[in-house]
Write an enzyme that holds these catalytic residues in place. Structure first.
Site, PDB file in Angstrom:
ATOM      1  CB  SER A 158      67.522  -8.222 101.492  1.00  0.00           C
ATOM      2  OG  SER A 158      67.187  -8.587 100.191  1.00  0.00           O
ATOM      3  CG  ASP A 188      58.316 -16.385  96.639  1.00  0.00           C
ATOM      4  OD1 ASP A 188      57.599 -16.242  95.637  1.00  0.00           O
ATOM      5  OD2 ASP A 188      59.569 -16.412  96.586  1.00  0.00           O
ATOM      6  CB  ALA A 205      42.489 -25.142  91.625  1.00  0.00           C
ATOM      7  CD  GLU A 206      38.125 -28.295  89.058  1.00  0.00           C
ATOM      8  OE1 GLU A 206      39.011 -27.608  88.528  1.00  0.00           O
ATOM      9  OE2 GLU A 206      36.973 -27.870  89.285  1.00  0.00           O
ATOM     10  NE  ARG A 263      45.721 -27.620  73.929  1.00  0.00           N
ATOM     11  CZ  ARG A 263      45.136 -26.951  72.955  1.00  0.00           C
ATOM     12  NH1 ARG A 263      44.982 -25.643  73.053  1.00  0.00           N
ATOM     13  NH2 ARG A 263      44.688 -27.571  71.881  1.00  0.00           N
ATOM     14  CE1 TYR A 271      60.402 -12.726  86.961  1.00  0.00           C
ATOM     15  CE2 TYR A 271      60.198 -13.896  84.872  1.00  0.00           C
ATOM     16  CZ  TYR A 271      60.896 -13.642  86.033  1.00  0.00           C
ATOM     17  OH  TYR A 271      62.061 -14.296  86.298  1.00  0.00           O
TER      18      TYR A 271
END
Ligand code: F6P
Length: 324
Positions: free
Chosen positions: A105, A128, A187-188, A248, A254
């Site tokens: 933009s 992001d 998180a691992e 899994r 979103y």
């Protein structure tokens, strides 16, 4: 009364409405009128707009999405449509265009500056957080919090069933969301495109978690590295003889981009909006708002072009130290 134009462009994110409100109210405070274009650059080309006054932006601060709507406008690549957009802007007596958007933009806005001499001002937004030249873009904090809350829930099942669980987060080609979410959820393993981790190390980490008696492992993967589905299939195949149970996966998608902005995003969006208009009132031209070393600053719009913002290696290392 002097007029400014305002639009939101590219993907929506939480905090856009807070920024719209800030621009409109600051403009009104300084005696300016705001013309809001609908669906970003599309509204400029089609002359689709509404006048925004102080009251018209009441009650939107806490809402996700954008009341001005947003779109990606391929016609803007074509000079004749940019000319049409500029003619509409001139007819409306608009003196400067404020674009709340990302890199693409800003480049569109820059063309209006180069080709027609329009004063254009960019306010950075993207979940992001990868716009070069600014350490913060509106929407990032909410996206990280959204993902964190989702993973906290997933973790209950992961721990109870002693599973390996892969969670894919957004970020396009960048790993900022994954990195922060990895830290915030413990998180691992965190996989980001900027610092690739070979598959055999991922395997070793999973096996280490199991051998430590941990039973479960959460892998946060940035969409720019691999899809969670693909990664789950590869790891299931490679670890089939290792008795690690089922792998899994979940794509957050979103969910990350929607909902009410966090306090941080509301505050940053408000600060960015006020700063942009105040600098314009002070006579500044053709700039982007940026966040640097804890302050809101002004930079030439072109600073953000053609360069890639990369996460700090230190932050990546912290993730490694705290995981496995
Ligand atoms: O740039 C924001 C972002 O949500 C990215 O993280 C993601 O890859 C992309 O937009 C998705 O875009 P679209 O809205 O076109 O599906």
């Amino acid at each position: 009364m002097k007029r400014i134009g305002l639009l939101t462009s590219g993907g929506d994110c939480p905090g856009l409405n807070a920024c719209i409100r800030a621009v409109v109210r600051t403009a009104s405070y300084y005696g300016l009128e705001t013309v809001g274009f609908i669906r970003g650059f599309k509204g400029l080309v089609d002359n689709d707009f509404k006048i925004l006054d102080y009251k018209s932006v009441a009650g939107i601060l806490q809402r996700g999405g954008t009341v001005l709507l947003t779109a990606r406008e391929p016609r803007f690549k074509d000079y004749q449509y940019r000319k049409k957009a500029y003619e509409n802007i001139k007819k409306l007596g608009i003196d400067a265009l404020f674009v709340i958007g990302g890199n693409g933009s800003f480049q569109g806005a820059y063309l209006l500056q180069k080709e027609f001499g329009l004063n254009v001002i960019g306010i950075p937004k993207t979940i992001d957080n990868d716009i070069f030249g600014t350490e913060y873009s509106i929407g990032f904090d909410t996206a990280v919090n959204n993902a964190m809350e989702a993973i906290d829930k997933i973790k209950d099942t992961t721990m109870s069933h002693e599973r390996v669980f892969i969670v894919e987060v957004m970020g396009r080609d960048s790993g900022f969301i994954a990195l922060e979410v990895g830290l915030a959820t413990g998180a691992e393993i965190t996989l980001i495109p900027e610092y690739p981790l070979p598959l055999h190390i991922v395997e070793e980490k999973i096996l280490k978690a199991k051998s430590m008696g941990k039973g479960f492992a959460i892998i946060v993967v940035a969409e720019g590295v691999a899809s969670a589905k693909e990664l789950a299939e590869i790891l299931t195949q490679r670890l089939k003889d290792k008795d690690i149970g089922e792998i899994r996966y979940q794509v957050l998608g979103y969910i990350q981009r929607g909902g009410s902005p966090t306090a941080y995003d509301r505050i940053m969006a408000s600060k960015f909006g006020v700063f942009a208009v105040e600098k314009y009132v002070a006579g500044e031209k053709n700039f982007m708002v940026a966040f640097e070393n804890g302050s809101v600053v002004l930079k030439p719009l072109e600073v953000s072009f053609g360069k890639i913002r990369v996460p700090n290696i230190k932050e990546y290392e912290i993730n490694n130290i705290l995981s496995l």
